[in-house]
Design a protein around this motif. Structure first.
Motif, PDB file in Angstrom:
ATOM      1  N   GLU A  43       0.836  -1.200   0.000  1.00  0.00           N
ATOM      2  CA  GLU A  43       0.000   0.000   0.000  1.00  0.00           C
ATOM      3  C   GLU A  43       0.873   1.254   0.000  1.00  0.00           C
ATOM      4  O   GLU A  43       1.863   1.332   0.719  1.00  0.00           O
ATOM      5  CB  GLU A  43      -0.915   0.012   1.220  1.00  0.00           C
ATOM      6  CG  GLU A  43      -2.066  -0.970   1.146  1.00  0.00           C
ATOM      7  CD  GLU A  43      -2.964  -0.863   2.368  1.00  0.00           C
ATOM      8  OE1 GLU A  43      -4.143  -0.508   2.205  1.00  0.00           O
ATOM      9  OE2 GLU A  43      -2.470  -1.137   3.467  1.00  0.00           O
ATOM     10  N   SER A  44       0.492   2.230  -0.797  1.00  0.00           N
ATOM     11  CA  SER A  44       1.219   3.490  -0.845  1.00  0.00           C
ATOM     12  C   SER A  44       0.621   4.525   0.095  1.00  0.00           C
ATOM     13  O   SER A  44       1.324   5.418   0.568  1.00  0.00           O
ATOM     14  CB  SER A  44       1.207   4.057  -2.277  1.00  0.00           C
ATOM     15  OG  SER A  44       1.876   3.179  -3.162  1.00  0.00           O
ATOM     16  N   ALA A  53       8.388   5.542   4.109  1.00  0.00           N
ATOM     17  CA  ALA A  53       9.217   4.390   3.759  1.00  0.00           C
ATOM     18  C   ALA A  53       9.701   3.706   5.026  1.00  0.00           C
ATOM     19  O   ALA A  53       9.967   4.353   6.044  1.00  0.00           O
ATOM     20  CB  ALA A  53      10.404   4.838   2.910  1.00  0.00           C
ATOM     21  N   GLY A  54       9.801   2.393   4.971  1.00  0.00           N
ATOM     22  CA  GLY A  54      10.271   1.638   6.124  1.00  0.00           C
ATOM     23  C   GLY A  54      11.718   1.939   6.427  1.00  0.00           C
ATOM     24  O   GLY A  54      12.525   2.163   5.508  1.00  0.00           O
ATOM     25  N   GLY A  55      12.083   1.971   7.685  1.00  0.00           N
ATOM     26  CA  GLY A  55      13.437   2.326   8.085  1.00  0.00           C
ATOM     27  C   GLY A  55      14.490   1.381   7.549  1.00  0.00           C
ATOM     28  O   GLY A  55      15.633   1.770   7.310  1.00  0.00           O
ATOM     29  N   GLY A  56      14.129   0.106   7.330  1.00  0.00           N
ATOM     30  CA  GLY A  56      15.108  -0.862   6.868  1.00  0.00           C
ATOM     31  C   GLY A  56      15.201  -0.973   5.363  1.00  0.00           C
ATOM     32  O   GLY A  56      15.983  -1.769   4.845  1.00  0.00           O
ATOM     33  N   GLU A  57      14.387  -0.198   4.635  1.00  0.00           N
ATOM     34  CA  GLU A  57      14.385  -0.298   3.187  1.00  0.00           C
ATOM     35  C   GLU A  57      15.514   0.542   2.587  1.00  0.00           C
ATOM     36  O   GLU A  57      15.679   1.707   2.925  1.00  0.00           O
ATOM     37  CB  GLU A  57      13.035   0.156   2.626  1.00  0.00           C
ATOM     38  CG  GLU A  57      11.882  -0.752   3.040  1.00  0.00           C
ATOM     39  CD  GLU A  57      10.569  -0.326   2.406  1.00  0.00           C
ATOM     40  OE1 GLU A  57      10.580   0.654   1.639  1.00  0.00           O
ATOM     41  OE2 GLU A  57       9.544  -0.972   2.677  1.00  0.00           O
ATOM     42  N   GLU A  58      16.261  -0.081   1.682  1.00  0.00           N
ATOM     43  CA  GLU A  58      17.387   0.617   1.061  1.00  0.00           C
ATOM     44  C   GLU A  58      16.892   1.600  -0.003  1.00  0.00           C
ATOM     45  O   GLU A  58      17.516   2.625  -0.251  1.00  0.00           O
ATOM     46  CB  GLU A  58      18.342  -0.397   0.436  1.00  0.00           C
ATOM     47  CG  GLU A  58      19.619   0.226  -0.113  1.00  0.00           C
ATOM     48  CD  GLU A  58      20.574  -0.830  -0.653  1.00  0.00           C
ATOM     49  OE1 GLU A  58      21.618  -0.442  -1.202  1.00  0.00           O
ATOM     50  OE2 GLU A  58      20.267  -2.030  -0.527  1.00  0.00           O
ATOM     51  N   ARG A  61      10.016   2.744  -2.173  1.00  0.00           N
ATOM     52  CA  ARG A  61       9.156   1.931  -3.023  1.00  0.00           C
ATOM     53  C   ARG A  61       8.480   2.808  -4.070  1.00  0.00           C
ATOM     54  O   ARG A  61       8.031   3.906  -3.765  1.00  0.00           O
ATOM     55  CB  ARG A  61       8.092   1.220  -2.187  1.00  0.00           C
ATOM     56  CG  ARG A  61       8.623   0.058  -1.364  1.00  0.00           C
ATOM     57  CD  ARG A  61       7.492  -0.626  -0.630  1.00  0.00           C
ATOM     58  NE  ARG A  61       6.841   0.291   0.309  1.00  0.00           N
ATOM     59  CZ  ARG A  61       5.695   0.030   0.930  1.00  0.00           C
ATOM     60  NH1 ARG A  61       5.065  -1.091   0.687  1.00  0.00           N
ATOM     61  NH2 ARG A  61       5.186   0.889   1.777  1.00  0.00           N
ATOM     62  N   PRO A  62       8.371   2.337  -5.301  1.00  0.00           N
ATOM     63  CA  PRO A  62       7.675   3.115  -6.320  1.00  0.00           C
ATOM     64  C   PRO A  62       6.184   3.193  -6.003  1.00  0.00           C
ATOM     65  O   PRO A  62       5.623   2.282  -5.378  1.00  0.00           O
ATOM     66  CB  PRO A  62       7.928   2.328  -7.610  1.00  0.00           C
ATOM     67  CG  PRO A  62       8.197   0.927  -7.156  1.00  0.00           C
ATOM     68  CD  PRO A  62       8.882   1.054  -5.822  1.00  0.00           C
ATOM     69  N   VAL A  63       5.546   4.275  -6.410  1.00  0.00           N
ATOM     70  CA  VAL A  63       4.125   4.476  -6.141  1.00  0.00           C
ATOM     71  C   VAL A  63       3.348   4.344  -7.445  1.00  0.00           C
ATOM     72  O   VAL A  63       3.575   5.101  -8.397  1.00  0.00           O
ATOM     73  CB  VAL A  63       3.863   5.861  -5.510  1.00  0.00           C
ATOM     74  CG1 VAL A  63       2.371   6.066  -5.283  1.00  0.00           C
ATOM     75  CG2 VAL A  63       4.626   5.996  -4.198  1.00  0.00           C
ATOM     76  N   VAL A 181       7.627  13.198  -4.892  1.00  0.00           N
ATOM     77  CA  VAL A 181       7.611  11.760  -5.144  1.00  0.00           C
ATOM     78  C   VAL A 181       7.062  11.524  -6.551  1.00  0.00           C
ATOM     79  O   VAL A 181       5.982  12.027  -6.882  1.00  0.00           O
ATOM     80  CB  VAL A 181       6.716  11.015  -4.126  1.00  0.00           C
ATOM     81  CG1 VAL A 181       6.636   9.527  -4.465  1.00  0.00           C
ATOM     82  CG2 VAL A 181       7.242  11.200  -2.716  1.00  0.00           C
ATOM     83  N   PRO A 182       7.770  10.781  -7.407  1.00  0.00           N
ATOM     84  CA  PRO A 182       7.209  10.423  -8.710  1.00  0.00           C
ATOM     85  C   PRO A 182       6.094   9.390  -8.509  1.00  0.00           C
ATOM     86  O   PRO A 182       6.315   8.334  -7.918  1.00  0.00           O
ATOM     87  CB  PRO A 182       8.395   9.819  -9.473  1.00  0.00           C
ATOM     88  CG  PRO A 182       9.611  10.211  -8.684  1.00  0.00           C
ATOM     89  CD  PRO A 182       9.154  10.317  -7.264  1.00  0.00           C
ATOM     90  N   VAL A 183       4.900   9.714  -8.970  1.00  0.00           N
ATOM     91  CA  VAL A 183       3.745   8.824  -8.823  1.00  0.00           C
ATOM     92  C   VAL A 183       3.234   8.458 -10.208  1.00  0.00           C
ATOM     93  O   VAL A 183       2.992   9.330 -11.040  1.00  0.00           O
ATOM     94  CB  VAL A 183       2.619   9.503  -8.012  1.00  0.00           C
ATOM     95  CG1 VAL A 183       1.369   8.621  -7.988  1.00  0.00           C
ATOM     96  CG2 VAL A 183       3.092   9.782  -6.589  1.00  0.00           C
ATOM     97  N   ARG A 184       3.080   7.169 -10.469  1.00  0.00           N
ATOM     98  CA  ARG A 184       2.628   6.704 -11.783  1.00  0.00           C
ATOM     99  C   ARG A 184       1.166   6.261 -11.738  1.00  0.00           C
ATOM    100  O   ARG A 184       0.768   5.546 -10.835  1.00  0.00           O
ATOM    101  CB  ARG A 184       3.541   5.585 -12.272  1.00  0.00           C
ATOM    102  CG  ARG A 184       4.932   6.116 -12.597  1.00  0.00           C
ATOM    103  CD  ARG A 184       5.932   5.050 -12.978  1.00  0.00           C
ATOM    104  NE  ARG A 184       7.118   5.686 -13.564  1.00  0.00           N
ATOM    105  CZ  ARG A 184       8.132   6.169 -12.839  1.00  0.00           C
ATOM    106  NH1 ARG A 184       8.109   6.067 -11.517  1.00  0.00           N
ATOM    107  NH2 ARG A 184       9.151   6.764 -13.420  1.00  0.00           N
TER     108      ARG A 184
END
Length: 258
Positions: A43-44, A53-58, A61-63, A181-184
């Motif tokens: 979910e965006s 964004a989750g703290g552990g994510e490098e 995530r694309p939206v 944020v780029p949103v598609r």
């Protein structure tokens, strides 16, 4: 010319209105994670707010929002940016920065505020326009580079100089209250969506970091050793923040030969 959405540039290389994504076949008005292909990355949004964004994510995530080919209803919670402007904003004359934009009502952190809309250009036309500018011209053209985990870089160039929306009047700040944020929605051509980084009070000026970083960094040693030609293009920053970098962010890549 005012346009709430981005349009194809004069070069005709990119058409942001083209629909290339297949729609989901969800029959309910609320798409669900793992059942909806538009939400296969999670979910965006939580309510109307962008999920942090989750703290552990490098990587961020694309939206992807549900699109015009989807069977879910207009009330689907995965449709936010495509609904357009929801808040009352005002273009006003600032003391030192020319025109600016301020909120006329409270905006909660995480809410979508506005899109940075304009002509979507290919690299060649974007470079031609930038190189045709003088140091006294106002530059509205933004270059957004998305770095994929595979190492590829996707570039989007949007120029609201001649056609655009309220986003063209937003000023830079080294401590901004908006982030991009780029949103598609319908295709891989993203909408450059600006979200509230924190709660924003009525009357507060809306700003974002032109460099794409959430907080601009002090001038580095490399920037202190800029050539005379590069210094000519640097413009002073009047954001007035505690961590002001003294100059507006500047990207020389459109001046160089690829």
């Amino acid at each position: 010319q005012y346009s709430p959405d981005s349009v194809a540039g004069a070069d005709g290389e990119v058409d942001p209105t083209e629909i290339t994504f297949p729609g989901c076949s969800c029959l309910t008005s609320s798409c669900e994670v793992h059942a909806c292909p538009c939400l296969c990355r999670g979910e965006s949004y939580s309510g109307l707010c962008l999920r942090p964004a989750g703290g552990g994510e490098e990587y961020a995530r694309p939206v992807f929002e549900c699109n015009s080919m989807c069977r879910c209803g207009e009330s689907c919670p995965n449709r936010v940016v495509q609904r357009g402007l929801q808040f009352r904003l005002q273009v006003f004359k600032t003391e030192r920065k020319g025109w600016g934009v301020r909120a006329l009502e409270f905006i909660a952190g995480g809410r979508f505020v506005c899109e940075y809309a304009g002509e979507v250009l290919g690299f060649s036309e974007a470079r031609r326009r930038v190189q045709a500018q003088t140091s006294k011209d106002t530059n509205y053209l933004i270059a957004v580079r998305e770095h994929l985990h595979s190492g590829r870089v996707m570039e989007t160039f949007v120029d609201p100089t001649y056609t655009g929306n309220v986003g063209r009047f937003l000023n830079h700040s080294c401590e901004p209250n908006l982030f991009m944020v780029p949103v598609r929605v319908d295709s891989m051509v993203p909408k450059l969506a600006l979200f509230a980084a924190t709660d924003i009070s009525a009357g507060e000026e809306l700003t974002y970091d032109y460099s794409g970083r959430f907080h601009n960094l002090p001038i580095s040693n490399r920037e202190q050793k800029l050539s005379e030609e590069e210094k000519r293009w640097r413009k002073p920053c009047y954001c007035g923040s505690r961590t002001c970098a003294s100059f507006l962010p500047w990207d020389s890549s459109l001046f160089s030969t690829p």
